[in-house]
Design an enzyme around this catalytic site. Structure first.
Site, PDB file in Angstrom:
ATOM      1  N   ARG A  99       0.852  -1.193   0.000  1.00  0.00           N
ATOM      2  CA  ARG A  99       0.000   0.000   0.000  1.00  0.00           C
ATOM      3  C   ARG A  99       0.887   1.243   0.000  1.00  0.00           C
ATOM      4  O   ARG A  99       2.091   1.133   0.153  1.00  0.00           O
ATOM      5  CB  ARG A  99      -0.958   0.005   1.202  1.00  0.00           C
ATOM      6  CG  ARG A  99      -0.192  -0.244   2.496  1.00  0.00           C
ATOM      7  CD  ARG A  99      -0.592   0.567   3.649  1.00  0.00           C
ATOM      8  NE  ARG A  99      -0.429   1.981   3.454  1.00  0.00           N
ATOM      9  CZ  ARG A  99       0.744   2.635   3.528  1.00  0.00           C
ATOM     10  NH1 ARG A  99       1.887   1.989   3.734  1.00  0.00           N
ATOM     11  NH2 ARG A  99       0.805   3.941   3.379  1.00  0.00           N
ATOM     12  N   GLY A 100       0.226   2.413  -0.140  1.00  0.00           N
ATOM     13  CA  GLY A 100       0.986   3.655  -0.250  1.00  0.00           C
ATOM     14  C   GLY A 100       1.130   3.991  -1.726  1.00  0.00           C
ATOM     15  O   GLY A 100       1.425   3.103  -2.545  1.00  0.00           O
ATOM     16  N   ALA A 101       0.931   5.270  -2.057  1.00  0.00           N
ATOM     17  CA  ALA A 101       0.810   5.670  -3.464  1.00  0.00           C
ATOM     18  C   ALA A 101       1.953   5.164  -4.351  1.00  0.00           C
ATOM     19  O   ALA A 101       1.731   4.544  -5.395  1.00  0.00           O
ATOM     20  CB  ALA A 101       0.723   7.191  -3.534  1.00  0.00           C
ATOM     21  N   ARG A 126      -7.508  -0.159  -6.939  1.00  0.00           N
ATOM     22  CA  ARG A 126      -7.672   0.967  -6.011  1.00  0.00           C
ATOM     23  C   ARG A 126      -7.786   2.238  -6.860  1.00  0.00           C
ATOM     24  O   ARG A 126      -6.901   2.524  -7.672  1.00  0.00           O
ATOM     25  CB  ARG A 126      -6.467   1.061  -5.044  1.00  0.00           C
ATOM     26  CG  ARG A 126      -6.354  -0.187  -4.168  1.00  0.00           C
ATOM     27  CD  ARG A 126      -5.559   0.053  -2.919  1.00  0.00           C
ATOM     28  NE  ARG A 126      -6.173   1.024  -2.041  1.00  0.00           N
ATOM     29  CZ  ARG A 126      -5.540   1.629  -1.034  1.00  0.00           C
ATOM     30  NH1 ARG A 126      -4.262   1.359  -0.812  1.00  0.00           N
ATOM     31  NH2 ARG A 126      -6.162   2.496  -0.263  1.00  0.00           N
ATOM     32  N   ASP A 158      -2.001  11.151  -2.566  1.00  0.00           N
ATOM     33  CA  ASP A 158      -2.377  10.033  -3.439  1.00  0.00           C
ATOM     34  C   ASP A 158      -2.684  10.504  -4.858  1.00  0.00           C
ATOM     35  O   ASP A 158      -2.457   9.777  -5.822  1.00  0.00           O
ATOM     36  CB  ASP A 158      -3.554   9.271  -2.842  1.00  0.00           C
ATOM     37  CG  ASP A 158      -3.090   8.524  -1.596  1.00  0.00           C
ATOM     38  OD1 ASP A 158      -3.120   9.118  -0.508  1.00  0.00           O
ATOM     39  OD2 ASP A 158      -2.641   7.373  -1.738  1.00  0.00           O
ATOM     40  N   ASN A 204      -5.533  12.818  -0.120  1.00  0.00           N
ATOM     41  CA  ASN A 204      -4.630  12.038   0.742  1.00  0.00           C
ATOM     42  C   ASN A 204      -5.499  11.340   1.783  1.00  0.00           C
ATOM     43  O   ASN A 204      -6.729  11.526   1.824  1.00  0.00           O
ATOM     44  CB  ASN A 204      -3.587  12.951   1.397  1.00  0.00           C
ATOM     45  CG  ASN A 204      -2.456  12.159   2.018  1.00  0.00           C
ATOM     46  OD1 ASN A 204      -1.854  11.301   1.355  1.00  0.00           O
ATOM     47  ND2 ASN A 204      -2.165  12.379   3.286  1.00  0.00           N
TER      48      ASN A 204
END
Ligand code: MRU
Length: 348
Positions: free
Chosen positions: A51-53, A91, A231, A241
């Site tokens: 996860r995480g942009a 996502r 994001d 975000n």
């Protein structure tokens, strides 16, 4: 990043496998998850093993490369189109994911080898951009700066280094002794679980705080600076975000505290005019209603923390309007948020 004295990247590709730090187990257990197909990598993105942009951008690029390697000669392009749709459906908010899929798809249409090279190149660029963001943000720190961050925009959210935490790591390595207030970031707790773990590994002083403690800390003059990640950033500077970022931006404005967003060019979406056009992911009720963690003997349990009969609403991100943002900390320096600066930055 160093974990148990060994250097790791958050995600990497070996042959046809994609390997990633399994973020679902952290901070309680550290393990590497291996995905052997693009479908498995897409599943890992959806379920937030990764996860995480920036990290999901790299994962999406590697997934497209896996799709190219697995696609037969006959129907090659159809398989690639199907894979691109599957990966993009995982996502919806983080723009890095779409950016990587499109770039690797374009390369894959030339050859399988080009697809793998492009995915590896994107992951390496991700590391370089994050390191450069650290240098761009470093001048915001003096001795003992107390900085607030939200969610996790560190090593784990990128391939290495991260965005919001990158200048903090550099400030610490230059003996500026930063102190970090870590918002827990309900519902999933990326701050409490991941950012706290990263800072602990890097030996940086920090306190985890309940999300609703920020106004009080600001009113007492205990926060000098706010830095979060992003994001997706629209053309006019409006920024999506992790939910709760908007609260912090409004509070920072009220208390006259600089509020920065750290992000590389791959997070800026040139096709998105403003925040209203950013798709906001709604995630499952279970993230709000339940929490998972080990008991004192190390046994993992999931327990309910909300009245089980109550309905839940769980938007994963919010949008901070650009007029609340002091600046974007990018790989090319700090830019003031307005359409002209952003367009110049993206065309540089
Ligand atoms: O839902 P997540 O954990 O993938 O959310 C992404 C984030 O961690 C944050 O919003 C972050 O600031 C952007 S990633 C650098």
């Amino acid at each position: 990043m160093i974990v148990n004295k060994k250097h790791y990247r958050t995600i990497w590709m070996e042959g046809t496998d994609v390997k990633m730090i399994n973020q679902l187990g952290l901070p309680f257990s550290f393990s590497i998850y291996t995905s052997t197909s693009y479908q498995q990598t897409a599943h890992a993105i959806r379920t937030m093993v990764v996860r995480g942009a920036g990290a999901i951008g790299a994962a999406a690029g590697f997934a497209m490369a896996q799709a190219a390697l697995a696609a037969p000669d006959s129907g090659y392009e159809t398989c690639l189109a199907q894979a691109s749709e599957t990966i993009k459906a995982t996502r919806p908010t983080a723009y890095d994911l779409f950016y990587s899929v499109d770039r690797v798809l374009k390369a894959a249409l030339k050859s399988r080898e080009e697809a793998v090279n492009e995915a590896q190149k994107l992951a390496n660029l991700n590391v370089q951009a994050a390191m450069a963001i650290g240098n761009s943000g470093l001048p915001l720190f003096s001795q003992n700066t107390r900085v607030l961050t939200h969610c996790n925009a560190g090593w784990l959210a990128f391939v290495d280094w991260g965005t919001a935490l990158s200048p903090i790591y550099l400030a610490s390595r230059q003996n500026l002794n930063p102190f970090v207030w870590v918002g827990e970031t309900r519902p999933r707790g990326q701050g409490a679980r991941l950012t706290a773990w990263e800072l602990h590994n890097e030996n940086i002083q920090h306190n985890v705080i309940a999300d609703n403690t920020v106004a009080s800390l600001m009113s007492q003059g205990k926060i000098d600076l706010v830095i979060t990640g992003a994001d997706r950033i629209a053309r006019n500077g409006d920024t999506a975000n992790k939910t709760g970022t908007l609260d912090r931006a409004i509070l920072a404005k009220h208390f006259n505290i600089p509020f920065y967003i750290a992000a590389p060019s791959s997070t800026f979406d040139p096709s998105c005019p403003d925040g209203q056009a950013i798709p906001i992911e709604a995630r499952g009720d279970d993230e709000v209603t339940h929490q998972t963690g080990p008991d004192s003997s190390g046994q993992t349990h999931t327990i309910a923390v909300v009245n089980t009969e109550s309905p839940v609403y769980n938007p994963s991100f919010d949008v901070t309007p650009s007029n609340l943002i002091t600046g974007f900390i990018t790989e090319q320096g700090i830019i003031t948020p307005n359409e002209q600066n952003i367009s110049q930055f993206l065309s540089a």
